[in-house]
Design a protein around this motif. Structure first.
Motif, PDB file in Angstrom:
ATOM      1  N   VAL A  36       3.238  -1.086  -6.034  1.00 16.93           N
ATOM      2  CA  VAL A  36       2.893  -0.065  -5.045  1.00 16.93           C
ATOM      3  C   VAL A  36       1.527   0.479  -5.422  1.00 16.93           C
ATOM      4  O   VAL A  36       1.332   0.992  -6.530  1.00 16.93           O
ATOM      5  CB  VAL A  36       3.924   1.076  -5.018  1.00 16.93           C
ATOM      6  CG1 VAL A  36       3.586   2.069  -3.909  1.00 16.93           C
ATOM      7  CG2 VAL A  36       5.320   0.508  -4.798  1.00 16.93           C
ATOM      8  N   GLY A  95       4.775   7.055  -1.366  1.00 17.97           N
ATOM      9  CA  GLY A  95       5.295   5.687  -1.438  1.00 17.97           C
ATOM     10  C   GLY A  95       6.789   5.565  -1.222  1.00 17.97           C
ATOM     11  O   GLY A  95       7.391   4.552  -1.576  1.00 17.97           O
ATOM     12  N   VAL A 143       2.448   0.225 -10.599  1.00 16.32           N
ATOM     13  CA  VAL A 143       1.897   1.196  -9.663  1.00 16.32           C
ATOM     14  C   VAL A 143       0.377   1.220  -9.837  1.00 16.32           C
ATOM     15  O   VAL A 143      -0.111   1.300 -10.969  1.00 16.32           O
ATOM     16  CB  VAL A 143       2.476   2.608  -9.927  1.00 16.32           C
ATOM     17  CG1 VAL A 143       1.748   3.654  -9.112  1.00 16.32           C
ATOM     18  CG2 VAL A 143       3.959   2.630  -9.618  1.00 16.32           C
ATOM     19  N   ASP A 171       0.859  -1.193   0.000  1.00 15.43           N
ATOM     20  CA  ASP A 171       0.000   0.000   0.000  1.00 15.43           C
ATOM     21  C   ASP A 171       0.898   1.247   0.000  1.00 15.43           C
ATOM     22  O   ASP A 171       1.790   1.376   0.846  1.00 15.43           O
ATOM     23  CB  ASP A 171      -0.873  -0.037   1.267  1.00 15.43           C
ATOM     24  CG  ASP A 171      -1.909   1.063   1.330  1.00 15.43           C
ATOM     25  OD1 ASP A 171      -3.001   0.801   1.870  1.00 15.43           O
ATOM     26  OD2 ASP A 171      -1.639   2.192   0.867  1.00 15.43           O
ATOM     27  N   GLY A 172       0.674   2.151  -0.949  1.00 14.21           N
ATOM     28  CA  GLY A 172       1.493   3.351  -1.063  1.00 14.21           C
ATOM     29  C   GLY A 172       1.466   4.257   0.159  1.00 14.21           C
ATOM     30  O   GLY A 172       2.315   5.133   0.314  1.00 14.21           O
ATOM     31  N   ASN A 173       0.495   4.053   1.051  1.00 12.01           N
ATOM     32  CA  ASN A 173       0.404   4.871   2.261  1.00 12.01           C
ATOM     33  C   ASN A 173       1.281   4.344   3.383  1.00 12.01           C
ATOM     34  O   ASN A 173       1.402   4.978   4.434  1.00 12.01           O
ATOM     35  CB  ASN A 173      -1.036   4.886   2.802  1.00 12.01           C
ATOM     36  CG  ASN A 173      -1.983   5.632   1.901  1.00 12.01           C
ATOM     37  OD1 ASN A 173      -1.912   6.849   1.786  1.00 12.01           O
ATOM     38  ND2 ASN A 173      -2.875   4.900   1.251  1.00 12.01           N
ATOM     39  N   LEU A 222      -1.309   5.081  -5.254  1.00 15.46           N
ATOM     40  CA  LEU A 222      -0.513   6.297  -5.453  1.00 15.46           C
ATOM     41  C   LEU A 222      -1.330   7.389  -6.137  1.00 15.46           C
ATOM     42  O   LEU A 222      -0.799   8.455  -6.474  1.00 15.46           O
ATOM     43  CB  LEU A 222       0.777   5.987  -6.229  1.00 15.46           C
ATOM     44  CG  LEU A 222       1.838   5.230  -5.420  1.00 15.46           C
ATOM     45  CD1 LEU A 222       3.175   5.196  -6.148  1.00 15.46           C
ATOM     46  CD2 LEU A 222       2.041   5.858  -4.031  1.00 15.46           C
TER      47      LEU A 222
END
Ligand SMILES: Nc1nc2c(ncn2[C@@H]2O[C@H](COP(=O)(O)OP(=O)(O)OP(=O)(O)O)[C@@H](O)[C@H]2O)c(=O)[nH]1
Ligand SMILES: Nc1nc2c(ncn2[C@@H]2O[C@H](COP(=O)(O)OP(=O)(O)OP(=O)(O)O)[C@@H](O)[C@H]2O)c(=O)[nH]1
Ligand SMILES: [Mg+2]
Ligand SMILES: [Mg+2]
Lengths: 292, 275
Positions: B226, B235, B252, B201-203, B229
């Motif tokens: 990832v 990220g 992504v 998870d990009g967070n 985003l």
């Protein structure tokens, strides 16, 4: 071990019987590293460090405690205070049906939390819960909530793919007509800058007026936790936070960032995937975890 | 940024904060700033030069994304990662991507645990119009993977993508279950899976590194995905992962729809970090 690290700092500044600008600053540099590596937002960290600095300098060192121990205590107490001081569940009192709305980013654990909270409140407060499926976007989100409800013997109100605002209103009516004194609305995950979806939540809130609005956040969230929480809070004024996936090994600094920027209480933590994996949030336990 | 001037400690601190805000670890941030300091040699530099050096330093920490090639028929992709990262959704997007390329795709419902998991992948399979192999909820995930490979092979398909249940890397019994799935899959062929993708998870903050370490210890990671985003997170926490294990970011996720998947471009990503 944080206290060992800090003891090391104070050993180097020998003969200190009082906390001074110098020994406090060095300690706080160490704390900064600890907090940042725990995912506390860098702005939150800065504010915290400045607040602690003021408290610490000149703080009395009791004969039984070393300066390092005093520092650890000041930091620990400040963090616990920042996180709300002590554990406190909401009262969940008021004219039925008591309504709870779940909101948050995609994948944070909202749907799972609906089941957990319903079970918790049925067990501890004899509530008769109804789950309402307002996520019409995610494939099989309704299936997921229905499966959870079925496994717990908790009814789920849904209208399949429809208008989430209408579904929430009809869910509320259904609750009243069928003797449910507790309604929990599951909603789709959404980005805080998705204006249309944030508007949808505003409209749900306007229409059913939930007494509790829980922002559900993943404990492994990094720096962006501050901005996400701030926007959700500014627009939707949530009443509490649920921090999920605390059974992982993320230090959970996001808790500090979220509490600090919104002031809203963290009520519960998710500690697993099963419906019984919900615990009340304890600030002091969280602080020990964040400090590593 | 800061116009033209010397790289003072104040400037360095401001830049460091920008890096931290992107979830770049303190260690990586120091590394980037140290390299920039050396290049600047105490001279006056302008912000364009500064950003260029930062981008270069960051880019060098990330392996280049390989051009995708099928490594077998079926080419088997295993999707793993922690809960809620975006595995199932990414499979839908990937199936769509490969199908659009004219390849035949099958997906396997390897998450036999979570409520609605099989139904969720089924919905994606229907939408993208690909075959799906599934057992009943609660079935052994390893056997789903095993059967799916046999089916994909028998039907002479190009790609098999295996979904797995989300799992936290610190849960020993769940990591054992993943190890077993890979072991059972390898009864067909020791090289399987051809491609193991860790979905992050990009967070995610600094825990991304622990995730990478944990999963890589069970099955060699060939690439990262990832996700999310399209949100405000950058990220940056995956950079140490790429650096330490030499794993490229391959994809992504930039949304929840079929087309919201882009092949990772290292230069574009790094530019985006510093803008
Ligand atoms: N280990 C662990 N997993 C959790 C916890 N809470 C939720 N999960 C898992 O996290 C994943 C996502 O949970 P969901 O309830 O689907 O999340 P969501 O917020 O409803 O997701 P969206 O509706 O897509 O936004 C699932 O695999 C859950 O089983 C927790 O406290 N611990
Ligand atoms: N905005 C956005 N949302 C995404 C992206 N990828 C996935 N999601 C959403 O994230 C949530 C979780 O996605 P899933 O595909 O269920 O994640 P998962 O890893 O399979 O979850 P588990 O199987 O429960 O571990 C869903 O609401 C997805 O729509 C992305 O790139 N951007
Ligand atoms: Mg959900
Ligand atoms: Mg999944």
């Amino acid at each position: 071990q944080l206290s060992d690290k800090l003891e090391g700092i104070f050993k180097r500044l020998r003969g200190q019987s009082q906390l001074t600008e110098e020994n406090v600053s060095e300690t706080l540099r160490e704390i900064r590293v600890v907090l940042l590596s725990a995912d506390v937002n860098f702005k939150t960290t800065k504010e915290f460090i400045n607040a602690v600095k003021e408290k610490a300098i000149g703080a009395e060192v009791l004969t039984s405690l070393s300066p390092g121990q005093v520092m650890v205590k000041v930091i620990h107490d400040e963090l616990v205070a920042l996180l709300g001081g002590q554990a406190e569940e909401p009262a969940f009192q008021g004219s039925p049906p008591f309504q709870i709305l779940m909101m948050g980013l995609q994948g944070s654990g909202k749907t799972t939390a609906c089941g957990k909270l319903a079970l918790h409140l049925r067990n501890t407060r004899k509530k008769n819960p109804l789950l309402v499926a307002c996520d019409v976007y995610r494939p099989a989100a309704i299936d997921q909530l229905k499966t959870i409800g079925k496994s717990l013997g908790i009814p789920v109100y849904d209208e399949g793919l429809g208008d989430p605002v209408k579904i929430s209103e009809n869910g509320r009516k259904f609750a009243r007509d069928n003797g449910h004194d507790l309604v929990i609305y599951d909603t789709a995950g959404r980005l805080q800058m998705d204006d249309e979806l944030m508007r949808e939540l505003e409209r749900i809130i306007e229409s059913v007026k939930p007494q509790e609005k829980f922002f559900v956040a993943d404990a492994m969230t990094g720096q962006e936790a501050v901005n996400v929480a701030k926007t959700f809070n500014d627009r939707l004024d949530f009443t509490g936070v649920i921090l999920t996936k605390m059974d992982g090994d993320a230090r959970g600094g996001a808790a500090l960032s979220i509490k600090s920027i919104t002031g809203k209480p963290i009520r519960y933590v998710g500690t697993g995937e099963k419906p019984d994996a919900l615990e009340v949030f304890y600030p002091d336990r969280m602080v020990s975890r964040i400090l590593g | 940024a800061f116009g033209k001037g010397k790289l003072t400690e104040q400037v360095i601190e401001n830049i460091e904060e920008k890096l931290l805000a992107a979830d770049i670890s303190m260690e990586v941030a120091s590394h980037i700033m140290d390299e920039v300091r050396v290049k600047a040699k105490g001279e006056e530099i302008d912000s364009m030069q500064l950003l260029a050096w930062m981008a270069e330093s960051t880019r060098n920490l990330m392996p280049v994304t390989p051009v995708w090639t099928a490594k077998g028929k079926p080419h088997v992709i295993l999707m793993i990662g922690v809960n809620g990262a975006g595995k199932t959704t990414t499979i839908g997007k990937l199936a769509h991507h490969y199908k659009a390329k004219g390849l035949s795709v099958m997906v396997a419902a390897g998450d036999t645990f979570r409520a609605g998991a099989i139904a969720q992948l089924e919905k994606w399979a229907q939408r993208v119009e690909v075959d799906i192999i599934k057992h009943q909820e609660g079935a052994d995930a390893a056997s789903v993977a095993f059967d799916a490979y046999a089916a994909a092979k028998a039907r002479n398909l190009d790609i098999l993508i295996i979904d797995t249940a989300g799992r936290l890397h610190n849960k020993g019994h769940l990591m054992e279950e993943l190890r077993k799935l890979v072991r059972v899959l390898r009864k067909h062929d020791e090289v399987l899976p051809h491609e193991c993708l860790l979905v992050v998870d990009g967070n995610t903050g600094q825990n991304a590194i622990q995730q990478g370490q944990g999963f890589n210890a069970i099955v060699k990671l060939d690439g990262l995905v990832v996700t999310k985003l399209d949100g405000t997170a950058k990220g940056g926490s995956i950079i140490p992962l790429c650096r330490e294990f030499g794993i490229p970011v391959c994809w992504v996720g930039v949304g929840e729809d079929l087309d919201d998947l882009i092949r990772f471009d290292r230069d574009e990503y790094v530019q985006g970090l510093f803008l």
